[in-house]
Design an enzyme around this catalytic site. Structure first.
Site, short mmCIF file in Angstrom:
data_model
loop_
_atom_site.label_atom_id
_atom_site.label_comp_id
_atom_site.label_asym_id
_atom_site.label_seq_id
_atom_site.Cartn_x
_atom_site.Cartn_y
_atom_site.Cartn_z
N ASP A 12 -102.10 -22.05 39.28
CA ASP A 12 -101.37 -20.88 38.78
C ASP A 12 -101.78 -20.69 37.32
O ASP A 12 -102.37 -21.58 36.70
CB ASP A 12 -99.86 -21.11 38.87
CG ASP A 12 -99.07 -19.93 38.31
OD1 ASP A 12 -99.42 -18.79 38.65
OD2 ASP A 12 -98.14 -20.14 37.50
N SER A 13 -101.42 -19.54 36.77
CA SER A 13 -101.72 -19.29 35.37
C SER A 13 -100.89 -20.21 34.46
O SER A 13 -101.20 -20.36 33.29
CB SER A 13 -101.40 -17.84 35.03
OG SER A 13 -100.08 -17.54 35.42
N CYS A 75 -100.71 -17.96 42.05
CA CYS A 75 -100.46 -16.86 41.11
C CYS A 75 -100.67 -15.51 41.82
O CYS A 75 -101.74 -15.28 42.41
CB CYS A 75 -101.44 -17.02 39.95
SG CYS A 75 -101.36 -15.70 38.75
N GLU A 154 -89.65 -18.17 31.32
CA GLU A 154 -90.30 -19.24 30.55
C GLU A 154 -89.34 -19.81 29.50
O GLU A 154 -89.42 -20.96 29.13
CB GLU A 154 -91.56 -18.72 29.86
CG GLU A 154 -92.60 -18.20 30.81
CD GLU A 154 -93.72 -19.19 31.11
OE1 GLU A 154 -93.95 -20.07 30.28
OE2 GLU A 154 -94.35 -19.06 32.17
N CYS A 186 -94.19 -12.11 42.08
CA CYS A 186 -94.63 -12.85 40.89
C CYS A 186 -94.01 -14.23 40.98
O CYS A 186 -92.86 -14.38 41.40
CB CYS A 186 -94.15 -12.13 39.63
SG CYS A 186 -94.47 -13.06 38.12
N HIS A 188 -92.71 -16.16 38.95
CA HIS A 188 -91.49 -16.45 38.19
C HIS A 188 -90.23 -15.82 38.78
O HIS A 188 -89.12 -16.26 38.50
CB HIS A 188 -91.64 -15.94 36.76
CG HIS A 188 -92.63 -16.70 35.93
ND1 HIS A 188 -93.95 -16.83 36.29
CD2 HIS A 188 -92.48 -17.37 34.76
CE1 HIS A 188 -94.57 -17.55 35.37
NE2 HIS A 188 -93.71 -17.87 34.43
N1 DGL Z 1 -98.34 -16.32 37.68
C1 DGL Z 1 -98.27 -14.92 37.36
C2 DGL Z 1 -98.07 -14.12 38.65
O1 DGL Z 1 -97.56 -14.60 39.64
C3 DGL Z 1 -97.18 -14.61 36.37
C4 DGL Z 1 -97.48 -15.09 34.97
C5 DGL Z 1 -98.74 -14.48 34.39
O2 DGL Z 1 -98.75 -13.27 34.05
O3 DGL Z 1 -99.71 -15.21 34.28
O4 DGL Z 1 -98.45 -12.98 38.71
#
Ligand code: DGL
Length: 272
Positions: A12-13, A75, A154, A186, A188
């Site tokens: 993931d990012s 992600c 976050e 997403c 989060h």
């Molecule tokens: N992991 C990203 C997503 O699911 C969210 C956070 C980011 O923008 O990197 O799109």
């Protein structure tokens, strides 16, 4: 190593993909996992497709070299813009988060009106709309970026006045579309489920991609003969975590996300 005993790789990012990892661990507790959070380059959601594709390739290479049997692109942004490229680049199954969420949403809707919330890059890519329409072209899809949700999570602000106010402001637009199903597109957003559900009201069903992704992985491992065999006296499954920036913050928030201790964590570099 026996193919079945190899771990599942997840990237993931940053920290958000832990919502997907948590479901994988719940659904398949015997499977070993290696998680990579690209914390030095988060967020992906505001970047161009070219940049996200490059980052995704670098993350993929890092995990593939660790002898994984399946790769999960946890992600939504990376899944939206780079899944096809990644699938073509490695000879193991690759699972993204868009299709499982889209399938579940189509199954859930009664009035054929689905809403999708995600990062700017995910909504701009139209990936959910295309996946949903590929299953049922009569479904109307309304997408909406909610960029402030990521930093709120976050910071650990998953409830309270501020987050409710922001959710009300964002979601009004999508509520007015008369949807009966909303995809949390997403990593989060599942952590804001309670607030989002309250704001959307009882008639709207929320789709958490993380749950659907774990089900899909289980199916792929079973069909492909890749599922780890259950042994009575087994060692603890592998749980490795890698980050591209300082691990302290990831550790602190990550343990809360996962609801368990993170024992092995290391800072690494993935860029070439
Ligand atoms: N992991 C990203 C997503 O699911 C969210 C956070 C980011 O923008 O990197 O799109």
């Amino acid at each position: 190593m026996n193919k079945k005993d190899r771990p599942i790789g997840v990237f993931d990012s940053g920290i958000g993909g832990l919502t997907v990892l948590k479901e994988i661990m719940k659904e398949m507790p015997d499977e070993g996992t290696i998680y990579l959070g690209d914390t030095a380059r988060v967020p992906y959601g505001i970047r161009s497709p070219e940049t996200v594709i490059r980052y995704s390739f670098e993350n993929t290479r890092f995990l593939f070299l660790r002898d994984i049997k399946l790769l999960v692109v946890a992600c939504n942004t990376a899944s939206s813009v780079s899944l096809g490229n990644i699938k073509n680049s490695i000879p193991i199954p690759v699972v993204g988060v868009i299709e499982p969420g889209a399938k579940a949403a189509v199954m859930a809707t009664r009035n054929k009106r689905i809403g999708v919330i995600g990062t700017e890059a995910t909504i701009r890519s139209d990936s959910y709309t295309m996946s949903i329409k590929a299953i049922d072209r009569d479904v109307e899809v309304s997408g909406l970026p909610c960029p402030l949700f990521v930093p709120l999570v976050e910071e650990g602000w998953t409830e309270g006045d501020v987050v409710t106010l922001i959710a009300e402001r964002y979601l009004k637009e999508i509520k007015d579309k008369g949807i009966d199903t909303l995809v949390l597109g997403c990593t989060h957003y599942p952590l804001l489920k309670e607030v989002i559900s309250r704001v959307m009201g009882e008639g709207v069903r929320l789709i958490d991609s993380a749950v659907e992704v774990a089900k899909e992985i289980k199916e792929i491992l079973e069909i492909g003969g890749l599922k780890k065999e259950h042994k009575e006296h087994k060692d603890k499954p592998l749980r490795e975590f890698y980050v591209t920036d300082l691990p302290e913050r990831f550790l602190e928030i990550g343990e809360k996300f996962l609801g368990q201790k993170i024992e092995h964590i290391e800072k690494i570099s993935v860029s070439s």
